[in-house]
Design a protein around this motif. Sequence first.
Motif, PDB file in Angstrom:
ATOM      1  N   THR A   1      56.736  -8.522 -35.121  1.00 41.84           N
ATOM      2  CA  THR A   1      56.727  -7.546 -36.204  1.00 41.84           C
ATOM      3  C   THR A   1      55.323  -6.972 -36.322  1.00 41.84           C
ATOM      4  N   SER A   2      55.144  -6.039 -37.210  1.00 39.96           N
ATOM      5  CA  SER A   2      53.835  -5.411 -37.416  1.00 39.96           C
ATOM      6  C   SER A   2      53.330  -5.707 -38.814  1.00 39.96           C
ATOM      7  N   ILE A   3      52.016  -5.780 -38.944  1.00 40.70           N
ATOM      8  CA  ILE A   3      51.370  -5.949 -40.238  1.00 40.70           C
ATOM      9  C   ILE A   3      50.370  -4.815 -40.380  1.00 40.70           C
ATOM     10  N   LYS A   4      50.451  -4.089 -41.476  1.00 45.64           N
ATOM     11  CA  LYS A   4      49.509  -2.994 -41.696  1.00 45.64           C
ATOM     12  C   LYS A   4      48.256  -3.525 -42.377  1.00 45.64           C
ATOM     13  N   THR A   5      47.108  -3.131 -41.850  1.00 48.57           N
ATOM     14  CA  THR A   5      45.832  -3.540 -42.413  1.00 48.57           C
ATOM     15  C   THR A   5      44.807  -2.454 -42.092  1.00 48.57           C
ATOM     16  N   SER A   6      43.642  -2.598 -42.630  1.00 52.55           N
ATOM     17  CA  SER A   6      42.590  -1.621 -42.348  1.00 52.55           C
ATOM     18  C   SER A   6      42.024  -1.846 -40.939  1.00 52.55           C
ATOM     19  N   GLU A   7      41.348  -0.838 -40.425  1.00 45.64           N
ATOM     20  CA  GLU A   7      40.717  -0.982 -39.112  1.00 45.64           C
ATOM     21  C   GLU A   7      39.650  -2.066 -39.144  1.00 45.64           C
ATOM     22  N   GLU A   8      38.947  -2.185 -40.266  1.00 45.10           N
ATOM     23  CA  GLU A   8      37.903  -3.193 -40.389  1.00 45.10           C
ATOM     24  C   GLU A   8      38.477  -4.597 -40.268  1.00 45.10           C
ATOM     25  N   VAL A   9      39.595  -4.839 -40.942  1.00 42.60           N
ATOM     26  CA  VAL A   9      40.230  -6.158 -40.876  1.00 42.60           C
ATOM     27  C   VAL A   9      40.760  -6.411 -39.469  1.00 42.60           C
ATOM     28  N   ARG A  10      41.385  -5.406 -38.874  1.00 39.86           N
ATOM     29  CA  ARG A  10      41.886  -5.553 -37.505  1.00 39.86           C
ATOM     30  C   ARG A  10      40.754  -5.902 -36.550  1.00 39.86           C
ATOM     31  N   ASP A  11      39.632  -5.194 -36.689  1.00 43.32           N
ATOM     32  CA  ASP A  11      38.490  -5.455 -35.804  1.00 43.32           C
ATOM     33  C   ASP A  11      37.934  -6.862 -36.017  1.00 43.32           C
ATOM     34  N   ARG A  12      37.886  -7.282 -37.261  1.00 44.49           N
ATOM     35  CA  ARG A  12      37.397  -8.635 -37.551  1.00 44.49           C
ATOM     36  C   ARG A  12      38.336  -9.680 -36.953  1.00 44.49           C
ATOM     37  N   LEU A  13      39.637  -9.478 -37.101  1.00 42.18           N
ATOM     38  CA  LEU A  13      40.610 -10.399 -36.507  1.00 42.18           C
ATOM     39  C   LEU A  13      40.445 -10.446 -34.995  1.00 42.18           C
ATOM     40  N   ARG A  14      40.193  -9.316 -34.385  1.00 41.09           N
ATOM     41  CA  ARG A  14      39.999  -9.257 -32.937  1.00 41.09           C
ATOM     42  C   ARG A  14      38.782 -10.088 -32.520  1.00 41.09           C
ATOM     43  N   VAL A  15      37.682  -9.960 -33.268  1.00 41.54           N
ATOM     44  CA  VAL A  15      36.469 -10.727 -32.962  1.00 41.54           C
ATOM     45  C   VAL A  15      36.722 -12.223 -33.163  1.00 41.54           C
ATOM     46  N   LEU A  16      37.334 -12.582 -34.292  1.00 44.67           N
ATOM     47  CA  LEU A  16      37.615 -13.993 -34.564  1.00 44.67           C
ATOM     48  C   LEU A  16      38.504 -14.595 -33.483  1.00 44.67           C
ATOM     49  N   ALA A  17      39.523 -13.852 -33.079  1.00 47.46           N
ATOM     50  CA  ALA A  17      40.421 -14.352 -32.040  1.00 47.46           C
ATOM     51  C   ALA A  17      39.675 -14.521 -30.726  1.00 47.46           C
ATOM     52  N   ALA A  18      38.855 -13.552 -30.370  1.00 48.01           N
ATOM     53  CA  ALA A  18      38.102 -13.631 -29.115  1.00 48.01           C
ATOM     54  C   ALA A  18      37.154 -14.827 -29.123  1.00 48.01           C
ATOM     55  N   GLU A  19      36.498 -15.051 -30.261  1.00 46.79           N
ATOM     56  CA  GLU A  19      35.573 -16.187 -30.353  1.00 46.79           C
ATOM     57  C   GLU A  19      36.294 -17.521 -30.172  1.00 46.79           C
ATOM     58  N   ARG A  20      37.559 -17.566 -30.549  1.00 47.22           N
ATOM     59  CA  ARG A  20      38.340 -18.799 -30.429  1.00 47.22           C
ATOM     60  C   ARG A  20      39.124 -18.869 -29.118  1.00 47.22           C
ATOM     61  N   GLY A  21      39.030 -17.814 -28.325  1.00 45.91           N
ATOM     62  CA  GLY A  21      39.763 -17.783 -27.063  1.00 45.91           C
ATOM     63  C   GLY A  21      41.250 -17.688 -27.256  1.00 45.91           C
ATOM     64  N   THR A  22      41.676 -16.921 -28.251  1.00 49.28           N
ATOM     65  CA  THR A  22      43.096 -16.808 -28.560  1.00 49.28           C
ATOM     66  C   THR A  22      43.429 -15.346 -28.845  1.00 49.28           C
TER      67      THR A  22
END
Length: 84
Positions: A5-26
Amino acid sequence: MSKPTSIKTSEEVRDRLRVLAAERGTTITELLEELATRELTAAEREQRAVAAAGELGIEYTEQVQQAGRDAWAKIRAHQGDAAA
């Protein structure tokens, strides 16, 4: 496996999630799944508080419940001070 499914969020939150995921290797999806399963609902927190009081031999009264809320509020306030 559940349906994507999709979750709507701001670009800032999406970018932060992307960084957090990358840092965790996920992936962002796996990160969100981890966060969602790690956080307790209000009902789950209440159940655990009742169980903990029982293990300590304490009757879980409104006063005990309020004392717990007050203690957590103080803890969160101090955590906020440390982050500043």
